[in-house]
Design a protein around this motif. Sequence first.
Motif, PDB file in Angstrom:
ATOM      1  N   UNK A  37       0.832  -1.199   0.000  1.00  0.00           N
ATOM      2  CA  UNK A  37       0.000   0.000   0.000  1.00  0.00           C
ATOM      3  C   UNK A  37       0.865   1.246   0.000  1.00  0.00           C
ATOM      4  N   UNK A  38       0.242   2.399  -0.165  1.00  0.00           N
ATOM      5  CA  UNK A  38       0.997   3.647  -0.052  1.00  0.00           C
ATOM      6  C   UNK A  38       0.878   4.211   1.365  1.00  0.00           C
ATOM      7  N   UNK A  60      -1.738  10.426   7.163  1.00  0.00           N
ATOM      8  CA  UNK A  60      -2.354  10.188   5.853  1.00  0.00           C
ATOM      9  C   UNK A  60      -2.041  11.295   4.851  1.00  0.00           C
ATOM     10  N   UNK A  61      -1.377  12.348   5.300  1.00  0.00           N
ATOM     11  CA  UNK A  61      -0.981  13.364   4.325  1.00  0.00           C
ATOM     12  C   UNK A  61      -0.038  12.764   3.289  1.00  0.00           C
ATOM     13  N   UNK A  62       0.683  11.699   3.647  1.00  0.00           N
ATOM     14  CA  UNK A  62       1.559  11.058   2.652  1.00  0.00           C
ATOM     15  C   UNK A  62       0.739  10.405   1.536  1.00  0.00           C
ATOM     16  N   UNK A  63      -0.518  10.075   1.830  1.00  0.00           N
ATOM     17  CA  UNK A  63      -1.353   9.433   0.805  1.00  0.00           C
ATOM     18  C   UNK A  63      -2.105  10.460  -0.024  1.00  0.00           C
ATOM     19  N   UNK A  64      -1.806  11.745   0.214  1.00  0.00           N
ATOM     20  CA  UNK A  64      -2.470  12.805  -0.558  1.00  0.00           C
ATOM     21  C   UNK A  64      -1.525  13.400  -1.587  1.00  0.00           C
ATOM     22  N   UNK A 116      -4.794  -1.825   7.818  1.00  0.00           N
ATOM     23  CA  UNK A 116      -5.518  -1.720   6.556  1.00  0.00           C
ATOM     24  C   UNK A 116      -4.575  -0.999   5.604  1.00  0.00           C
ATOM     25  N   UNK A 117      -4.307  -1.615   4.452  1.00  0.00           N
ATOM     26  CA  UNK A 117      -3.417  -0.979   3.483  1.00  0.00           C
ATOM     27  C   UNK A 117      -4.229  -0.113   2.527  1.00  0.00           C
ATOM     28  N   UNK A 118      -3.799   1.115   2.380  1.00  0.00           N
ATOM     29  CA  UNK A 118      -4.410   2.013   1.404  1.00  0.00           C
ATOM     30  C   UNK A 118      -3.609   1.858   0.122  1.00  0.00           C
ATOM     31  N   UNK A 119      -4.263   1.315  -0.922  1.00  0.00           N
ATOM     32  CA  UNK A 119      -3.565   1.113  -2.202  1.00  0.00           C
ATOM     33  C   UNK A 119      -3.582   2.421  -2.994  1.00  0.00           C
ATOM     34  N   UNK A 120      -2.978   2.356  -4.178  1.00  0.00           N
ATOM     35  CA  UNK A 120      -2.951   3.554  -5.009  1.00  0.00           C
ATOM     36  C   UNK A 120      -4.354   3.965  -5.405  1.00  0.00           C
ATOM     37  N   UNK A 121      -4.495   5.218  -5.718  1.00  0.00           N
ATOM     38  CA  UNK A 121      -5.792   5.792  -6.065  1.00  0.00           C
ATOM     39  C   UNK A 121      -6.502   4.925  -7.099  1.00  0.00           C
ATOM     40  N   UNK A 122      -7.725   4.550  -6.789  1.00  0.00           N
ATOM     41  CA  UNK A 122      -8.509   3.731  -7.709  1.00  0.00           C
ATOM     42  C   UNK A 122      -8.396   2.243  -7.448  1.00  0.00           C
ATOM     43  N   UNK A 126       5.235  14.464  -3.890  1.00  0.00           N
ATOM     44  CA  UNK A 126       5.363  13.625  -5.079  1.00  0.00           C
ATOM     45  C   UNK A 126       5.081  12.147  -4.853  1.00  0.00           C
ATOM     46  N   UNK A 127       4.697  11.772  -3.624  1.00  0.00           N
ATOM     47  CA  UNK A 127       4.385  10.357  -3.377  1.00  0.00           C
ATOM     48  C   UNK A 127       3.093   9.990  -4.107  1.00  0.00           C
ATOM     49  N   UNK A 128       2.913   8.719  -4.460  1.00  0.00           N
ATOM     50  CA  UNK A 128       1.675   8.333  -5.143  1.00  0.00           C
ATOM     51  C   UNK A 128       0.477   8.550  -4.231  1.00  0.00           C
ATOM     52  N   UNK A 129      -0.628   8.960  -4.814  1.00  0.00           N
ATOM     53  CA  UNK A 129      -1.846   9.195  -4.044  1.00  0.00           C
ATOM     54  C   UNK A 129      -2.487   7.862  -3.676  1.00  0.00           C
ATOM     55  N   UNK A 130      -3.049   7.816  -2.471  1.00  0.00           N
ATOM     56  CA  UNK A 130      -3.739   6.607  -2.037  1.00  0.00           C
ATOM     57  C   UNK A 130      -5.225   6.710  -2.326  1.00  0.00           C
ATOM     58  N   UNK A 131      -5.908   5.579  -2.271  1.00  0.00           N
ATOM     59  CA  UNK A 131      -7.339   5.548  -2.568  1.00  0.00           C
ATOM     60  C   UNK A 131      -8.129   5.946  -1.324  1.00  0.00           C
ATOM     61  N   UNK A 132      -8.185   7.248  -1.073  1.00  0.00           N
ATOM     62  CA  UNK A 132      -8.822   7.737   0.154  1.00  0.00           C
ATOM     63  C   UNK A 132     -10.343   7.635   0.064  1.00  0.00           C
ATOM     64  N   UNK A 133     -10.863   7.609  -1.152  1.00  0.00           N
ATOM     65  CA  UNK A 133     -12.301   7.410  -1.304  1.00  0.00           C
ATOM     66  C   UNK A 133     -12.672   6.007  -0.793  1.00  0.00           C
ATOM     67  N   UNK A 134     -11.845   5.023  -1.156  1.00  0.00           N
ATOM     68  CA  UNK A 134     -12.090   3.661  -0.671  1.00  0.00           C
ATOM     69  C   UNK A 134     -11.868   3.568   0.835  1.00  0.00           C
ATOM     70  N   UNK A 135     -10.898   4.342   1.324  1.00  0.00           N
ATOM     71  CA  UNK A 135     -10.663   4.331   2.772  1.00  0.00           C
ATOM     72  C   UNK A 135     -11.886   4.882   3.506  1.00  0.00           C
ATOM     73  N   UNK A 136     -12.448   5.960   2.975  1.00  0.00           N
ATOM     74  CA  UNK A 136     -13.654   6.524   3.600  1.00  0.00           C
ATOM     75  C   UNK A 136     -14.761   5.477   3.620  1.00  0.00           C
ATOM     76  N   UNK A 137     -14.907   4.768   2.518  1.00  0.00           N
ATOM     77  CA  UNK A 137     -15.945   3.732   2.462  1.00  0.00           C
ATOM     78  C   UNK A 137     -15.674   2.641   3.498  1.00  0.00           C
TER      79      UNK A 137
END
Lengths: 691, 691
Positions: B570-571, B625-629, B668-674, B633-644
């Motif tokens: 995950x990111x 979680x700012x690293x997942x935003x 819980x691993x937050x994967x890349x966006x999408x 330049x770090x890859x964005x995490x799927x925060x929409x899925x995290x919210x769900x």
Amino acid sequence: MSADLYRALFAPSSVALVGASDVRGKPTARPLEFLRQHGWNGDVYPVNPKRETVLGEHAWSALAELPAVPDHALILTPPDAAVDAVRQCAELGVTVATVVADGFLPGTPDGDRRRRELREILDGSSLRLLGPSSLGVATVASGFACTGNAAFAEEPLPSGDVFIASQSGSVLGALLSRGVEMGIGFAGMVSVGNEFDISLGEVCLAAVDDPAVSSFALFLENLSHTGDLAAFARAAAERGKPVVAYKLGRSDDGARLSVSHTGALAGDDAVADAFLRAHGIARVVTFDALLEGQLLARRVPIARAPAERRVAVVSTTGGGGAMAVDCLAHAGLRVAAPEPVTVARLAELGVETGHGALIDLTLAGATYDTIKAALDVLLSAPEFDAVVAVPGSSARFTPDVSVKPIIDSADASTPLAVFVVPSAPQALQLLRGSGVPAFRTAESLADAMTAVFDRAPVRPETAVPPVGADGITLDEDASYAVLDSVGLASPPRVVLAADDLPAELPVPAPAVVKVLSDQLAHKSDVGGVVLGVADGTQMRTAVADIRTSVATARPDLGVDRVIVQQMVRGVAEVLIGLRRDPDAGPIVVLAAGGVLAEVYRDRSVRMAPVDREQACEMIDEVRSLSVAKGFRGAPRGDLEALAAAIVAVSRLAVSADPVVVEAEANPVLVLRDGEGVLAVDAVVTVAETGP
Amino acid sequence: MSADLYRALFAPSSVALVGASDVRGKPTARPLEFLRQHGWNGDVYPVNPKRETVLGEHAWSALAELPAVPDHALILTPPDAAVDAVRQCAELGVTVATVVADGFLPGTPDGDRRRRELREILDGSSLRLLGPSSLGVATVASGFACTGNAAFAEEPLPSGDVFIASQSGSVLGALLSRGVEMGIGFAGMVSVGNEFDISLGEVCLAAVDDPAVSSFALFLENLSHTGDLAAFARAAAERGKPVVAYKLGRSDDGARLSVSHTGALAGDDAVADAFLRAHGIARVVTFDALLEGQLLARRVPIARAPAERRVAVVSTTGGGGAMAVDCLAHAGLRVAAPEPVTVARLAELGVETGHGALIDLTLAGATYDTIKAALDVLLSAPEFDAVVAVPGSSARFTPDVSVKPIIDSADASTPLAVFVVPSAPQALQLLRGSGVPAFRTAESLADAMTAVFDRAPVRPETAVPPVGADGITLDEDASYAVLDSVGLASPPRVVLAADDLPAELPVPAPAVVKVLSDQLAHKSDVGGVVLGVADGTQMRTAVADIRTSVATARPDLGVDRVIVQQMVRGVAEVLIGLRRDPDAGPIVVLAAGGVLAEVYRDRSVRMAPVDREQACEMIDEVRSLSVAKGFRGAPRGDLEALAAAIVAVSRLAVSADPVVVEAEANPVLVLRDGEGVLAVDAVVTVAETGP
């Protein structure tokens, strides 16, 4: 500042009011009104070319017409006329001129021109200048209210022994009225404005030897003229006259964080914090505590903070006592329960303990004798660094009775402070009048107590080589060499020509291979780093990959050399940096490794150089390092070696060969306890050497 | 609480004072003194078996001797006599008894016995009880000061429309006197003591429909009777009567952190915070703001907080305005500069902008017209959620003139608040008297403003299944199944018998092999996890290693089954947990992964269930979680899925099948966006099903 100048500022025998208005209540009329209202007995010369009288007094048409040369001229005119008046003051031999006008900030054509004109005038004379943009000065006891600040209509002015210096003029008035409300009085008050000539530090330094002054309250908008401020702080500490400061700028803290540059990482406000703390100045963050904290600062000696500041809280009101406990503990003080010996002594007085840390006198009866005896027990108990008394509603209705036992106990070596829970202005004033630090809110108490305990012993002046902002950035290998010379080691490494690689890995495997260049701040970003290299074959592949990647990302650079370094594993990773702040001077930063420093603002800043004890304090302040203290069964890190490394980097601040502009070891790996620390990347910038 | 009971508490026609003393000034004499002093016009019956008169009035020897049955009995006797008096009240048909005595806490033989006795009496009658350990009640307007709290000697009592309820009796007095000082008055005041029968929430709920009450101030020592508190909060929100609370316990926050248990991780105070916020209650952390924040709370509608709360600061005193800006920004509000349209409108008034975010009126001239016009411009500018006015020294000397433009502008839809920089009690009282929120310190202003903006819309009552503390802990595989049923997936996995392994890895490589047992909370600690398993051979080795390690560490357990799961990257990594707090009810926790949650207390807590918007707020509060935003330049995490996923876990709070006692997915691993999120370990405890 000479004694003559200090006298001309605060106790002149005569003052000219240049541009004094005849219209009562106008800011330019107020100085004359105030000097008369408060009965100042020096000579006042209103100067106004347009009128024969102002406010019923004779007005002179020009400074040159005055019957005598005044000690002090308060110049109330607009900026260009003010420059003319300053010139006349210089020609006449006036000792000090205070300029009220705005319009002298650099960066605008008019401002720059006026500054040049003032500089020329001052350079050619003995005249000293307060301001521009000063709201004036006051000596409260003599009624010398030489200011247009409306607050000085206060009747009577609150006379006392606190000296106020402020970079904001209007705040001077707020402090005056709040002092009246609090029963806290002032000796001198000065608005330093732009500090074009006389700095805040310089005027405070002169006030240190004023016997009417016992302590200082500073309102700071920024850190400037830090050399003067430091000299003042040292003198104040020597004379035992404490300094409390409120400084704007907390909210900017961290907004400009950047791990890539130590200076930006530290943030201006953290540097200011480090500067003030290093100079024994108690920085408060609530406006109330700037005044309420004065008496507490006098009672708490400046000493390096112990790891825990143990505070006893004793109350005659349960809820109020609980509020004090909560606020003090939240601020980081340790509200401690009494030791068994103390418990036994309290029990003899009928005081039950055991309600957590709060010592509640309600059941024992809040009589004079019980309160006095309980306070005496606590103030003589060795387990407390301070005692807080929390009286309840009786402080409002019978203030003299309620605070008497507190006042009678307060003359102890352990400091005693009071949080008065109800609205009880009389009780607060009685306490303060007896020199007992008293607080209107638990928040202000906790703020002031934290600030005075946080003060560090004032550091002696350190000889720092003159260093410009520019310099030569060394490559990684040369940077290691500088760090190594002061005692911060790095893992075994070999520098190789990229065209001439050996067959075998020249360091123990696994190794990291990195491009070596003084032109690349972020090697990883351009594919210039390959980790986990196991043997000679992999090394050659790694070098080839690096050459390809770097050639793509930075076609301007050739990869001539690489560094092959043994990979090591630490239990924690940090950044250690040295930077020279243009205002505060050299600072050393210890920050959490990786993105943690940014995400959590997890870093500690001190003025450099530091000693081992300060380095240990820094280690305690970086929260991520709790994992290296055996947190949850994790292996302990070599924090003793880390402290030594911080000291080493910080001492680059005073190194003469090389003269270091900036240094950053990032990351530094903290190995297991006993195994040391190792820098695994570094950038050092050294001053250009002369011809 | 019936209207009759509310009337008997705050507006009885008659009150008995049981144990009234004849000694003026004693706490047991004060209620009679205060009722007479403040001219209450009901019937007062002092009851004292030892005296014919108290304080010159006829005293009855017993409750049974009274000429009429009183509505309210204030029982001032020691605890055992108080139980007897309560019994007599029950027998006579008294509506409510207030018991002052201590000595009723559970856990001591006497306390437990007295509680049993009270319970029996109350169960067998219509009598209701306030306290024990209540300092009484007061209705200020009528002079019904039915209390021994010394503060009620105040003359006159400050009448107004704030209702005060406090778990601390003594603090009631402090609030009374501080209200006098502030010019803030009260309708009803109640000290609820131990809340043995009547709870704080119950009495406040009854006060919601009192037309004399406009808002509430609560002083809380702990969260108790939360069902009543929630019902009160909902009713108050419906009627538009805001609630501000000060709660002790901030300093305990985080002291009991433990990642292994969601509940302990959240910390009691964070749960209290979540509870209060979810119920639309503004929690302040400075004592001043509890009262000073009342008027502000009335002006700011409860609404889900926007991401930024944009505040304009307009000042006639530079330094004071800067203090306000600094405090507000430090508290997390956004002090915003005006938009170009607003800048132009201000310029027409001669008001220059561009000094950062502060709008300084000093140069434009602080006249009524300028101030009023500038405030009107700012209050109608759509870019601000609130406007703060900061008057200077004139507020002290010409309070009416100084605050008039502010009062005249304040009737706008955008809330206007005032920080008065000098000591100016009259100006503060004038402002408050006109309903304008006014603050003595910038710190209290920032505190109150943050608290009222932080309130969430009051949640409707949620049907939560009754859940005991115990349950059946599911193994990892069964736990995944529960999470999967609500929509939180995990990587592909297969459960295998340890004795019957297939030849090939049953999931894509690399895989992790883990012991599967509902008896092992920390699999890694006993060598029960092997990472990076590449093929069938490595899998068999891994299982053998796990069997050996677990057999050594936990000889009581046999390793019968293992779980083989695909490893994913995950990111970012977080913990999502559901817990049932015994007081507050179900809460959901989102925390940083690994040790970060502990080291940095990096977590967000809400009452469960939450909706997507609340889940997004939680994500914003977890700093790691700012690293997942896309941080640096770090890859964005799927925060929409995290919210769900947060919503999904939180909804386990209301699941009926299974009924979940506690659930924790960690990490819980937050994967890349999408790409979603995946739980890679989980423990769920379900309620034991009935027969």
